[in-house]
Scaffold this motif. Structure first.
Motif, PDB file in Angstrom:
ATOM      1  N   ALA A  38       0.823  -1.138  -0.018  1.00  0.00           N
ATOM      2  CA  ALA A  38      -0.109   0.123  -0.074  1.00  0.00           C
ATOM      3  C   ALA A  38       0.791   1.275   0.067  1.00  0.00           C
ATOM      4  O   ALA A  38       0.369   2.266  -0.494  1.00  0.00           O
ATOM      5  CB  ALA A  38      -0.798   0.019   1.149  1.00  0.00           C
ATOM      6  N   LEU A  39       2.203   1.296   0.635  1.00  0.00           N
ATOM      7  CA  LEU A  39       2.861   2.542   0.599  1.00  0.00           C
ATOM      8  C   LEU A  39       3.247   2.762  -0.847  1.00  0.00           C
ATOM      9  O   LEU A  39       3.299   3.896  -1.087  1.00  0.00           O
ATOM     10  CB  LEU A  39       4.131   2.096   1.427  1.00  0.00           C
ATOM     11  N   GLY A  40       3.867   1.716  -1.817  1.00  0.00           N
ATOM     12  CA  GLY A  40       4.015   1.868  -2.989  1.00  0.00           C
ATOM     13  C   GLY A  40       2.969   2.728  -3.583  1.00  0.00           C
ATOM     14  O   GLY A  40       3.051   3.436  -4.593  1.00  0.00           O
ATOM     15  N   VAL A  41       1.840   2.125  -3.421  1.00  0.00           N
ATOM     16  CA  VAL A  41       0.296   2.488  -4.144  1.00  0.00           C
ATOM     17  C   VAL A  41       0.003   3.813  -3.932  1.00  0.00           C
ATOM     18  O   VAL A  41      -0.119   4.549  -4.864  1.00  0.00           O
ATOM     19  CB  VAL A  41      -0.664   1.258  -3.739  1.00  0.00           C
ATOM     20  N   ALA A  42       0.194   4.259  -2.481  1.00  0.00           N
ATOM     21  CA  ALA A  42      -0.027   5.661  -2.360  1.00  0.00           C
ATOM     22  C   ALA A  42       1.021   6.592  -2.832  1.00  0.00           C
ATOM     23  O   ALA A  42       0.642   7.828  -3.431  1.00  0.00           O
ATOM     24  CB  ALA A  42       0.278   5.842  -0.572  1.00  0.00           C
ATOM     25  N   GLY A  43       2.189   6.118  -3.427  1.00  0.00           N
ATOM     26  CA  GLY A  43       3.131   7.098  -4.150  1.00  0.00           C
ATOM     27  C   GLY A  43       2.721   6.916  -5.675  1.00  0.00           C
ATOM     28  O   GLY A  43       2.744   7.941  -6.218  1.00  0.00           O
TER      29      GLY A  43
END
Length: 629
Positions: free
Chosen positions: A494-499
């Motif tokens: 999810a952290l990568g998706v947020a970026g």
């Protein structure tokens, strides 16, 4: 556990009212009479009761009943998940770590696993087959694990150590909203000594058999337990309900302050519960902490100091391989996971160097210099600053919600400043509160940490995953359960998706915080496999972590102690997120220009909390992706 000052939020009730109520409680408690002991209102199912409850069920009924029985054998998990009312019980019982109880739980798990295989999977509906596969994965894991964590590390530096979970249960007084909650809390206090002595007995047994965990796993326990042995409950400042005076028992003061905040409780009831809590602490809990502390001191004198990896203990090699299968949901060997972590750390460090320029930090390319400069520029915020920043990040994430998923949870999230572990708490089914993002302002923070923390724990992270599962009409194991590779993998993914969707655009400092969170995770996977499979010493692991992340040595030592104490756990996020990214890439190739990220996430999350291998299988089937795609 570290003692921290309680918060000033109690004054919001009105200073004068609180002061009068507090003084009244103090005076009455000083001369109050002893009350009866509050007992748990229910007992976990026995083996025979489990057999009876599982008789004559359709598969769907069996699967739900089996998972309910599983949860009822782990009362603190029920409390953590907010499922007590759903299961028809109260939150007034703690976990039992006695040998007899653990053996009975294993016997029940084996009975469930045996009965599972009496159902013909091929005769089930497609959806029931998913549930069957989830049950197969869970109970195979429960019945074949060669080295349960409790037998290896009865207490440790890990935040999921039994003594740490007890602290979390007792210090999280923000859970108490009415009289029933308070009664449940006091009932748990009366069981805490039994739990602590069970852990003491396990340490004594390991010591007698010369199988003690390493010093790096035990020494932190002393610092955590030390303040919990404090007997002092009062001082001249005791009438101030917003202050914990140094030298006070943290459990008693936290409960006292919380009781004053519960408006429905009058002085008489406050006195009743505080009197009983004080008696339980003085006569039962604190003496038990003293005995646990003594057992750890004795163990430290004999525990190995150099050999920190689980493979160096009897049967440790096969045990670690089993733990890796549990946490990663795969058959990947330690060497492969080690390389995955190293590759991820190297790639993230390159990204940090780029963002460093955007954040206008010094020109040096060293990760430590880049991160230290950014953290210093970000500063150390106040508790109110942290809460306000978390709310702002949440609002912005909500505005991007349709980019994450087509189905968004209805449950709302509130930010709570409170003692205990920071992170996501699902909303209970009784609707008594919203989902919570618990923020511990006593923990170290930098402004740049906030966005990554919120995104990992809420949207698009844990809240999106877990609340979605709860709101769909799914079997219990898929609505309430959790498999590490999917759960930890999703929060890391999810952290990568947020970026990817632009949540960090225009905020290089927050982006640097996101990258550093991912860097820590990758470095921990390297440390975990290095220590437990490749023969790394403690100091080598600390040096690697400092070099890779730029964290200070003290923080690195704590991180490595966590890996030593919970073998395999740190690998779940790196492996799970890597597999989810690979699945997304395959879906994008299969869909071409029509690929829709939100629709892809609906497919990933829409069947509930499943083993990641099943999620991969079903999404590939949906999108007609070949195994080589």
């Amino acid at each position: 556990m570290r003692r921290r000052q309680s918060r000033t939020w109690l004054w919001s009730l009105g200073g004068a009212v609180v002061l009068v109520a507090a003084v009244a409680v103090v005076l009455a408690l000083r001369f109050g009479s002893r009350e009866e002991i509050l007992e748990p209102s229910w007992t976990p199912p026995t083996l025979q009761e489990a057999r009876t409850r599982l008789e004559g069920k359709t598969f769907a009924e069996f699967a739900d009943e089996a998972y309910r029985i599983h949860l009822l054998r782990h009362p603190q998990t029920v409390t953590d998940l907010g499922l007590a009312e759903k299961l028809g019980i109260r939150d007034d019982r703690l976990d039992d770590y006695s040998n007899e109880y653990v053996r009975t739980t294993l016997a029940i798990d084996r009975e469930i696993y045996r009965r599972l295989h009496t159902y013909n999977r091929e005769s089930l509906t497609p959806d029931e087959r998913l549930t069957y596969d989830a049950c197969e994965a869970l109970w195979k894991d429960l019945t074949t694990c060669e080295a349960p964590a409790l037998s290896l590390f009865p207490v440790s530096a890990s935040d999921d150590s039994p003594h740490a979970r007890l602290y979390t249960r007792l210090i999280s007084v923000w859970r108490l909203v009415d009289e029933e909650d308070v009664a449940d809390y006091v009932a748990c206090l009366h069981q805490a000594d039994d739990q602590l002595l069970q852990l003491r007995d396990r340490i004594v047994d390991l010591r007698a058999r010369h199988r003690l965990p390493p010093v790096a796993s035990l020494d932190e326990v002393l610092r955590q337990v030390e303040p919990l042995k404090i007997t002092e409950m009062w001082s001249r400042s005791e009438y101030l309900p917003d202050r914990i005076v140094a030298g006070h028992n943290v459990y008693f003061v936290a409960l006292r302050d919380r009781l004053i905040a519960i408006r429905e409780l009058g002085v008489e009831k406050r006195v009743k519960y505080l009197t009983e809590a004080k008696r339980a602490l003085e006569q039962e809990v604190i003496p038990a902490y003293e005995k646990l502390y003594g057992a750890v001191v004795a163990a430290l004198a004999e525990a190995p100091s150099a050999d920190v990896g689980i493979r160096r203990r009897d049967g440790g090699g096969s045990a670690y391989e089993g733990l890796l299968r549990h946490y990663t949901g795969s058959d990947l060997d330690p060497e492969t996971i080690h390389a995955m972590g190293q590759d991820a750390a190297t790639q993230i460090a390159k990204e940090i160097a780029v963002v460093e320029e955007q954040a206008k930090t010094p020109s040096g390319r060293d990760v430590s210099a880049a991160w230290s400069a950014a953290a210093w520029d970000g500063g150390s915020p106040s508790p109110d600053d942290i809460a306000a920043a978390c709310r702002a990040v949440l609002e912005r994430a909500d505005a991007f919600g349709s980019r994450f998923a087509g189905h968004l949870p209805k449950a709302t999230i509130s930010v709570l400043l409170g003692e205990g572990p920071r992170g996501y708490m699902a909303a209970p089914y009784d609707g008594s509160r919203s989902a919570l993002l618990v923020v511990d302002p006593g923990a170290p923070w930098a402004v740049s940490d906030v966005a990554a923390f919120v995104h990992r724990e809420t949207v698009p992270g844990r809240h999106l995953q877990r609340a979605t599962a709860r709101e769909l009409a799914l079997p219990a194991i898929r609505a309430w359960g959790g498999f590490p590779a999917f759960e930890e993998g999703w929060s890391a993914y999810a952290l990568g998706v947020a970026g990817d969707v632009g949540l960090y655009d225009g905020d290089p400092l927050a982006n640097l915080g996101r990258l550093h969170s991912q860097l820590r995770e990758a470095a921990l996977a390297v440390v975990d496999t290095g220590v437990h499979a490749l023969g790394w010493s403690f100091d080598r692991a600390v040096n690697y972590y400092v070099d890779a992340t730029g964290d200070e040595e003290g923080s690195a030592r704590m991180a490595v102690k966590g890996c030593v104490s919970s073998p395999g756990r740190a690998t779940a996020g790196v492996v799970g997120s890597s597999r989810l990214r690979a699945l997304r890439d395959a879906a994008r190739r299969a869909s071409g220009a029509s690929f829709d990220l939100a629709a892809f996430h609906d497919l990933v999350l829409g069947r509930g909390l499943l083993p990641l291998s099943i999620v991969e299988r079903e999404v590939r089937k949906d999108l007609r992706i070949s195994d080589s795609g």
